[in-house]
Design a protein around this motif. Structure first.
Motif, PDB file in Angstrom:
ATOM      1  N   SER A  15      -7.318   4.331   0.622  1.00  0.00           N
ATOM      2  CA  SER A  15      -7.730   5.311  -0.101  1.00  0.00           C
ATOM      3  C   SER A  15      -6.709   5.561  -1.027  1.00  0.00           C
ATOM      4  O   SER A  15      -5.450   5.749  -0.825  1.00  0.00           O
ATOM      5  N   GLY A  16      -7.162   5.715  -2.234  1.00  0.00           N
ATOM      6  CA  GLY A  16      -6.984   5.802  -3.668  1.00  0.00           C
ATOM      7  C   GLY A  16      -7.261   6.155  -4.596  1.00  0.00           C
ATOM      8  O   GLY A  16      -9.213   5.675  -4.971  1.00  0.00           O
ATOM      9  N   GLY A  17      -6.851   6.146  -6.033  1.00  0.00           N
ATOM     10  CA  GLY A  17      -7.203   5.583  -7.750  1.00  0.00           C
ATOM     11  C   GLY A  17      -7.319   4.711  -7.632  1.00  0.00           C
ATOM     12  O   GLY A  17      -6.901   3.470  -6.723  1.00  0.00           O
ATOM     13  N   LEU A  18      -8.551   3.926  -8.099  1.00  0.00           N
ATOM     14  CA  LEU A  18      -9.244   2.987  -8.377  1.00  0.00           C
ATOM     15  C   LEU A  18      -7.953   1.733  -8.974  1.00  0.00           C
ATOM     16  O   LEU A  18      -8.125   0.852  -8.395  1.00  0.00           O
ATOM     17  N   GLY A  19      -7.172   2.359 -10.209  1.00  0.00           N
ATOM     18  CA  GLY A  19      -6.188   1.385 -10.038  1.00  0.00           C
ATOM     19  C   GLY A  19      -5.216   1.202  -9.493  1.00  0.00           C
ATOM     20  O   GLY A  19      -4.642  -0.392  -9.547  1.00  0.00           O
ATOM     21  N   GLN A  20      -5.045   1.746  -7.749  1.00  0.00           N
ATOM     22  CA  GLN A  20      -3.973   1.655  -6.933  1.00  0.00           C
ATOM     23  C   GLN A  20      -4.851   0.778  -6.170  1.00  0.00           C
ATOM     24  O   GLN A  20      -4.372  -0.325  -6.174  1.00  0.00           O
ATOM     25  N   ILE A  21      -5.575   0.567  -5.898  1.00  0.00           N
ATOM     26  CA  ILE A  21      -6.301   0.155  -5.540  1.00  0.00           C
ATOM     27  C   ILE A  21      -6.516  -1.456  -6.181  1.00  0.00           C
ATOM     28  O   ILE A  21      -6.421  -2.209  -5.561  1.00  0.00           O
ATOM     29  N   ASP A  22      -7.205  -1.636  -7.151  1.00  0.00           N
ATOM     30  CA  ASP A  22      -7.264  -2.988  -7.132  1.00  0.00           C
ATOM     31  C   ASP A  22      -5.864  -3.196  -7.073  1.00  0.00           C
ATOM     32  O   ASP A  22      -5.781  -5.161  -7.826  1.00  0.00           O
TER      33      ASP A  22
ATOM     34  N   ALA B 139       0.926  -1.123   0.349  1.00  0.00           N
ATOM     35  CA  ALA B 139       0.018   0.049   0.016  1.00  0.00           C
ATOM     36  C   ALA B 139       0.948   1.388  -0.169  1.00  0.00           C
ATOM     37  O   ALA B 139       0.719   1.995  -0.589  1.00  0.00           O
ATOM     38  N   ARG B 140       2.110   1.403   0.839  1.00  0.00           N
ATOM     39  CA  ARG B 140       2.782   2.094   0.458  1.00  0.00           C
ATOM     40  C   ARG B 140       3.088   2.649  -0.268  1.00  0.00           C
ATOM     41  O   ARG B 140       3.428   3.756  -1.196  1.00  0.00           O
ATOM     42  N   ARG B 141       3.961   1.729  -0.990  1.00  0.00           N
ATOM     43  CA  ARG B 141       4.649   1.204  -2.666  1.00  0.00           C
ATOM     44  C   ARG B 141       3.257   2.422  -3.776  1.00  0.00           C
ATOM     45  O   ARG B 141       4.202   2.620  -4.324  1.00  0.00           O
ATOM     46  N   LEU B 142       2.364   1.734  -3.500  1.00  0.00           N
ATOM     47  CA  LEU B 142       1.345   2.477  -4.292  1.00  0.00           C
ATOM     48  C   LEU B 142       0.693   3.892  -3.628  1.00  0.00           C
ATOM     49  O   LEU B 142       0.071   4.306  -4.782  1.00  0.00           O
ATOM     50  N   GLY B 143       1.496   4.438  -2.887  1.00  0.00           N
ATOM     51  CA  GLY B 143       1.013   5.739  -2.378  1.00  0.00           C
ATOM     52  C   GLY B 143      -0.427   5.929  -1.707  1.00  0.00           C
ATOM     53  O   GLY B 143      -0.985   6.550  -2.069  1.00  0.00           O
ATOM     54  N   LEU B 144      -0.932   4.562  -1.911  1.00  0.00           N
ATOM     55  CA  LEU B 144      -2.199   5.182  -0.967  1.00  0.00           C
ATOM     56  C   LEU B 144      -2.302   5.041   0.957  1.00  0.00           C
ATOM     57  O   LEU B 144      -1.405   4.972   1.353  1.00  0.00           O
ATOM     58  N   ALA B 145      -3.221   5.746   0.993  1.00  0.00           N
ATOM     59  CA  ALA B 145      -3.491   5.878   2.843  1.00  0.00           C
ATOM     60  C   ALA B 145      -4.606   5.157   2.953  1.00  0.00           C
ATOM     61  O   ALA B 145      -5.051   4.411   2.626  1.00  0.00           O
ATOM     62  N   GLY B 146      -4.224   5.268   4.563  1.00  0.00           N
ATOM     63  CA  GLY B 146      -4.635   4.068   5.266  1.00  0.00           C
ATOM     64  C   GLY B 146      -4.286   3.504   6.478  1.00  0.00           C
ATOM     65  O   GLY B 146      -3.491   3.874   7.027  1.00  0.00           O
ATOM     66  N   TRP B 147      -4.680   1.884   6.356  1.00  0.00           N
ATOM     67  CA  TRP B 147      -3.878   1.387   7.636  1.00  0.00           C
ATOM     68  C   TRP B 147      -4.698  -0.397   7.155  1.00  0.00           C
ATOM     69  O   TRP B 147      -4.848  -0.798   6.925  1.00  0.00           O
ATOM     70  N   VAL B 148      -3.537  -0.875   8.157  1.00  0.00           N
ATOM     71  CA  VAL B 148      -3.727  -2.314   8.047  1.00  0.00           C
ATOM     72  C   VAL B 148      -3.906  -2.767   9.916  1.00  0.00           C
ATOM     73  O   VAL B 148      -3.438  -2.209  10.476  1.00  0.00           O
ATOM     74  N   ARG B 149      -4.816  -4.235   9.953  1.00  0.00           N
ATOM     75  CA  ARG B 149      -4.257  -4.430  11.496  1.00  0.00           C
ATOM     76  C   ARG B 149      -4.635  -5.549  11.051  1.00  0.00           C
ATOM     77  O   ARG B 149      -5.660  -6.826  10.464  1.00  0.00           O
ATOM     78  N   ASN B 150      -4.313  -6.413  12.541  1.00  0.00           N
ATOM     79  CA  ASN B 150      -4.759  -7.888  12.963  1.00  0.00           C
ATOM     80  C   ASN B 150      -5.657  -7.850  13.435  1.00  0.00           C
ATOM     81  O   ASN B 150      -5.781  -7.258  14.381  1.00  0.00           O
TER      82      ASN B 150
END
Length: 68
Positions: free
Chosen positions: A23-30, A1-12
């Motif tokens: 959050s980011g562009g549709l292509g990035q999310i895909d 996600a960082r490499r793709l330039g996305l905002a947000g988070w991950v958790r277990n």
């Protein structure tokens, strides 16, 4: 996600699953979803569920890891 330039988070989660808010562009999310379906080395990904819509809380950047 960082490499793709996305905002947000991950958790277990306590049930062993992982929750990702991105959050980011549709292509990035895909691209992120495709990577999540593969999973990291040694992981067994059973399924990836996607939900779209507005986030309940503001999403900060850069993408982070929530611990605890």
């Amino acid at each position: 996600a960082r490499r793709l330039g996305l905002a947000g988070w991950v958790r277990n989660l306590s049930d062993g699953s992982v929750e990702v808010l991105a959050s980011g562009g549709l292509g990035q999310i895909d691209l992120l979803v495709a990577e999540l379906q593969k999973g990291p080395p040694g992981a067994a990904v059973e399924r990836v569920e996607t939900v779209t819509g507005a986030a309940e809380h503001p999403i900060s950047s850069p993408f982070g890891i929530i611990k605890g």
